[in-house]
Motif scaffolding. Structure first.
Motif, mmCIF file in Angstrom:
data_model
loop_
_atom_site.group_PDB
_atom_site.id
_atom_site.type_symbol
_atom_site.label_atom_id
_atom_site.label_comp_id
_atom_site.label_asym_id
_atom_site.label_seq_id
_atom_site.Cartn_x
_atom_site.Cartn_y
_atom_site.Cartn_z
ATOM 1 N N ALA A 1 -28.932 -3.180 -26.872
ATOM 2 C CA ALA A 1 -29.739 -4.243 -27.476
ATOM 3 C C ALA A 1 -29.432 -5.589 -26.847
ATOM 4 C CB ALA A 1 -29.490 -4.293 -28.979
ATOM 5 N N ALA A 2 -28.154 -5.853 -26.583
ATOM 6 C CA ALA A 2 -27.779 -7.120 -25.953
ATOM 7 C C ALA A 2 -28.307 -7.191 -24.529
ATOM 8 C CB ALA A 2 -26.257 -7.281 -25.964
ATOM 9 N N ARG A 3 -28.237 -6.093 -23.799
ATOM 10 C CA ARG A 3 -28.718 -6.068 -22.419
ATOM 11 C C ARG A 3 -30.213 -6.401 -22.347
ATOM 12 N NH1 ARG A 3 -27.863 -0.955 -21.382
ATOM 13 N NH2 ARG A 3 -25.661 -1.243 -20.861
ATOM 14 N N ARG A 4 -30.980 -5.932 -23.313
ATOM 15 C CA ARG A 4 -32.428 -6.164 -23.298
ATOM 16 C C ARG A 4 -32.790 -7.634 -23.492
ATOM 17 N NH1 ARG A 4 -32.659 -1.140 -26.247
ATOM 18 N NH2 ARG A 4 -32.737 -2.272 -28.228
ATOM 19 N N LEU A 5 -31.873 -8.424 -24.020
ATOM 20 C CA LEU A 5 -32.171 -9.839 -24.272
ATOM 21 C C LEU A 5 -32.279 -10.665 -22.989
ATOM 22 C CD1 LEU A 5 -29.928 -10.476 -27.402
ATOM 23 C CD2 LEU A 5 -32.395 -10.071 -27.329
ATOM 24 N N ALA A 6 -31.990 -10.064 -21.861
ATOM 25 C CA ALA A 6 -32.236 -10.745 -20.589
ATOM 26 C C ALA A 6 -33.734 -10.894 -20.337
ATOM 27 C CB ALA A 6 -31.586 -9.977 -19.441
ATOM 28 N N ARG A 7 -34.560 -10.122 -21.067
ATOM 29 C CA ARG A 7 -36.007 -10.154 -20.875
ATOM 30 C C ARG A 7 -36.682 -10.947 -21.992
ATOM 31 N NH1 ARG A 7 -35.210 -4.518 -19.648
ATOM 32 N NH2 ARG A 7 -36.583 -3.791 -21.309
ATOM 33 N N ARG A 8 -37.627 -11.785 -21.619
ATOM 34 C CA ARG A 8 -38.245 -12.717 -22.553
ATOM 35 C C ARG A 8 -38.952 -12.016 -23.705
ATOM 36 N NH1 ARG A 8 -41.912 -18.055 -21.095
ATOM 37 N NH2 ARG A 8 -42.115 -18.776 -23.251
ATOM 38 N N ASN A 9 -39.635 -10.907 -23.417
ATOM 39 C CA ASN A 9 -40.382 -10.257 -24.495
ATOM 40 C C ASN A 9 -39.454 -9.737 -25.582
ATOM 41 O OD1 ASN A 9 -39.444 -8.334 -22.625
ATOM 42 N ND2 ASN A 9 -40.999 -6.842 -23.226
ATOM 43 N N PHE A 10 -38.277 -9.257 -25.208
ATOM 44 C CA PHE A 10 -37.324 -8.793 -26.213
ATOM 45 C C PHE A 10 -36.700 -9.962 -26.966
ATOM 46 C CE2 PHE A 10 -37.511 -4.906 -23.681
ATOM 47 C CZ PHE A 10 -37.573 -3.951 -24.680
ATOM 48 N N ARG A 11 -36.440 -11.060 -26.256
ATOM 49 C CA ARG A 11 -35.916 -12.245 -26.945
ATOM 50 C C ARG A 11 -36.902 -12.714 -28.013
ATOM 51 N NH1 ARG A 11 -34.520 -13.826 -21.601
ATOM 52 N NH2 ARG A 11 -36.208 -15.355 -21.490
ATOM 53 N N GLY A 12 -38.168 -12.775 -27.638
ATOM 54 C CA GLY A 12 -39.164 -13.234 -28.599
ATOM 55 C C GLY A 12 -39.330 -12.289 -29.773
ATOM 56 N N LYS A 13 -39.264 -10.995 -29.506
ATOM 57 C CA LYS A 13 -39.419 -10.007 -30.579
ATOM 58 C C LYS A 13 -38.261 -10.059 -31.558
ATOM 59 C CE LYS A 13 -39.786 -4.999 -31.310
ATOM 60 N NZ LYS A 13 -39.811 -3.667 -30.642
ATOM 61 N N GLU A 14 -37.046 -10.162 -31.028
ATOM 62 C CA GLU A 14 -35.853 -10.145 -31.882
ATOM 63 C C GLU A 14 -35.428 -11.535 -32.339
ATOM 64 O OE1 GLU A 14 -34.631 -7.373 -32.912
ATOM 65 O OE2 GLU A 14 -35.896 -6.113 -31.633
ATOM 66 N N ARG A 15 -35.960 -12.562 -31.707
ATOM 67 C CA ARG A 15 -35.567 -13.946 -31.955
ATOM 68 C C ARG A 15 -34.052 -14.116 -31.780
ATOM 69 N NH1 ARG A 15 -39.011 -17.519 -33.214
ATOM 70 N NH2 ARG A 15 -37.476 -18.913 -34.171
ATOM 71 N N LEU A 16 -33.575 -13.528 -30.689
ATOM 72 C CA LEU A 16 -32.176 -13.596 -30.314
ATOM 73 C C LEU A 16 -32.074 -13.931 -28.833
ATOM 74 C CD1 LEU A 16 -30.859 -10.337 -32.042
ATOM 75 C CD2 LEU A 16 -30.480 -12.671 -32.860
ATOM 76 N N PHE A 17 -30.973 -14.565 -28.434
ATOM 77 C CA PHE A 17 -30.759 -14.880 -27.030
ATOM 78 C C PHE A 17 -29.282 -14.783 -26.695
ATOM 79 C CE2 PHE A 17 -30.038 -18.883 -29.157
ATOM 80 C CZ PHE A 17 -29.121 -19.576 -28.377
ATOM 81 N N LEU A 18 -28.980 -14.808 -25.389
ATOM 82 C CA LEU A 18 -27.607 -14.690 -24.916
ATOM 83 C C LEU A 18 -27.011 -16.059 -24.615
ATOM 84 C CD1 LEU A 18 -28.002 -11.725 -22.395
ATOM 85 C CD2 LEU A 18 -27.137 -11.612 -24.745
ATOM 86 N N ALA A 19 -25.762 -16.242 -25.000
ATOM 87 C CA ALA A 19 -24.988 -17.433 -24.643
ATOM 88 C C ALA A 19 -23.749 -16.943 -23.916
ATOM 89 C CB ALA A 19 -24.607 -18.236 -25.887
ATOM 90 N N GLU A 20 -23.610 -17.295 -22.644
ATOM 91 C CA GLU A 20 -22.553 -16.750 -21.802
ATOM 92 C C GLU A 20 -21.498 -17.803 -21.474
ATOM 93 O OE1 GLU A 20 -24.001 -14.449 -18.472
ATOM 94 O OE2 GLU A 20 -25.996 -14.381 -19.360
ATOM 95 N N GLY A 21 -20.245 -17.362 -21.498
ATOM 96 C CA GLY A 21 -19.147 -18.237 -21.127
ATOM 97 C C GLY A 21 -18.511 -18.922 -22.324
ATOM 98 N N PRO A 22 -17.281 -19.405 -22.163
ATOM 99 C CA PRO A 22 -16.548 -19.978 -23.295
ATOM 100 C C PRO A 22 -17.187 -21.213 -23.910
ATOM 101 C CG PRO A 22 -15.362 -20.307 -21.215
ATOM 102 C CD PRO A 22 -16.458 -19.347 -20.940
ATOM 103 N N GLN A 23 -17.741 -22.112 -23.088
ATOM 104 C CA GLN A 23 -18.312 -23.334 -23.642
ATOM 105 C C GLN A 23 -19.506 -23.027 -24.537
ATOM 106 O OE1 GLN A 23 -17.221 -26.338 -23.669
ATOM 107 N NE2 GLN A 23 -18.996 -27.429 -24.495
ATOM 108 N N ALA A 24 -20.429 -22.195 -24.037
ATOM 109 C CA ALA A 24 -21.618 -21.876 -24.823
ATOM 110 C C ALA A 24 -21.265 -21.114 -26.092
ATOM 111 C CB ALA A 24 -22.598 -21.070 -23.970
ATOM 112 N N VAL A 25 -20.331 -20.178 -25.989
ATOM 113 C CA VAL A 25 -19.945 -19.397 -27.169
ATOM 114 C C VAL A 25 -19.272 -20.285 -28.203
ATOM 115 C CG1 VAL A 25 -18.432 -17.554 -27.996
ATOM 116 C CG2 VAL A 25 -19.804 -17.208 -25.928
ATOM 117 N N ARG A 26 -18.406 -21.199 -27.753
ATOM 118 C CA ARG A 26 -17.756 -22.110 -28.695
ATOM 119 C C ARG A 26 -18.794 -22.967 -29.440
ATOM 120 N NH1 ARG A 26 -12.597 -24.092 -28.721
ATOM 121 N NH2 ARG A 26 -12.228 -23.563 -26.524
ATOM 122 N N GLU A 27 -19.762 -23.492 -28.696
ATOM 123 C CA GLU A 27 -20.786 -24.329 -29.326
ATOM 124 C C GLU A 27 -21.647 -23.523 -30.282
ATOM 125 O OE1 GLU A 27 -20.718 -27.429 -29.116
ATOM 126 O OE2 GLU A 27 -19.456 -27.781 -27.371
ATOM 127 N N ALA A 28 -21.945 -22.284 -29.911
ATOM 128 C CA ALA A 28 -22.741 -21.432 -30.795
ATOM 129 C C ALA A 28 -21.999 -21.157 -32.097
ATOM 130 C CB ALA A 28 -23.082 -20.124 -30.088
#
Length: 283
Positions: free
Chosen positions: A18-45
């Motif tokens: 499920a996480a791998r599929r979020l690299a594609r826009r149609n899956f992001r829009g369907k699930e309303r989820l996105f990926l945040a990569e790296g320590p800075q982005a994860v900390r802010e999230a």
């Protein structure tokens, strides 16, 4: 007896798929989820609000190195999965992953809420297609103290992994509206008392001259156009003024992100002239 090794999530786990599929826009829009990569982005999230960071995948090395971030993720309600480097590489969209990949809920803000807040400085991205540029402009807007960013309906997906990375966490710092027609964005901001400036290399107004005249201190929205062809005439016509960044040397032009930084900081300085502003070198 030796302690048991930590259990790693299986590469065949439905959570990994499920996480791998979020690299594609149609899956992001369907699930309303996105990926945040790296320590800075994860900390802010994790700091953005409980429920924003849904899941965190971390290598054993990253979980130890960034134990504080993993702890913040758990405190924010995220499910933490330990994973080997291959799983992280499969989920990540970077060439050299940093060992942390978060799954986050969409966080864009309705345009009406931005208007209700009576913003003083806004960046409007009209037909900006490059995700790296979009994320970098968002970062510049955040650094300059803008209250909002608006991505028009013809612009890149805010949650494109490259845009998220280029924002370096700024995506989580200020309201961002998406999918707003440029005409609606301009009309709404004008009704909110915001002056609309279109950034264009052939603009009739010089940025330095506008600053010298004291014309930059009021509420302002900068409209930035496409990387290749700039702003179309119909969009320039919507603005109160079309402003060019002066080229004092021999460069042919500035790229989008650089021009946006110059324009946003010019407005920020004018708006803060009476009270001053914090230097980026201050602690």
């Amino acid at each position: 007896m030796a302690p048991a090794s930590p259990e790693l999530i299986s590469p065949r786990s439905p959570r990994v798929s499920a996480a791998r599929r979020l690299a594609r826009r149609n899956f992001r829009g369907k699930e309303r989820l996105f990926l945040a990569e790296g320590p800075q982005a994860v900390r802010e999230a994790a700091a953005y609000g409980e429920g924003t960071l849904v899941e965190l995948f971390a290598t054993l090395d990253a979980a130890e190195r960034y134990a504080d971030i993993v702890g913040e993720a758990r405190s924010a309600g995220a499910r933490v999965h330990l994973a080997d480097e291959q799983v992280i590489a499969d989920i990540s969209t970077t060439v050299t992953p940093q060992g942390l990949v978060g799954v986050c809920r969409f966080i864009d803000t309705p345009f009406e809420e931005i208007l209700d807040a009576r913003p003083q400085l806004v960046a409007v991205l009209a037909n900006v297609r490059d995700p790296g540029n979009a994320g970098t402009v968002l970062r510049c807007a955040d650094a300059a103290g803008a209250e909002a960013v608006v991505l028009t309906d013809a612009s890149v997906d805010l949650y494109n992994p490259k845009a998220v990375r280029a924002s370096v966490g700024s995506l989580f710092h200020l309201p961002v509206a998406v999918g707003v027609p440029v005409e609606q964005a301009v009309a709404g901001l004008k009704d909110a008392g915001v002056r609309i400036l279109a950034a264009d290399g052939a603009g009739a107004h010089d940025l330095d001259e506008e600053l010298d005249k004291g014309a930059m201190g009021g509420p302002t929205a900068w409209v930035f156009g496409n990387e290749a062809w700039g702003l179309p005439e119909e969009t320039r016509a919507l603005a109160d003024a079309v402003v060019r960044v002066p080229i004092h040397g021999k460069a042919e032009s500035l790229n989008l992100a650089t021009a946006a930084a110059v324009c946003l900081y010019a407005s920020a300085r004018a708006q803060r002239a009476s009270g001053g502003c914090r230097s980026v070198t201050d602690s």
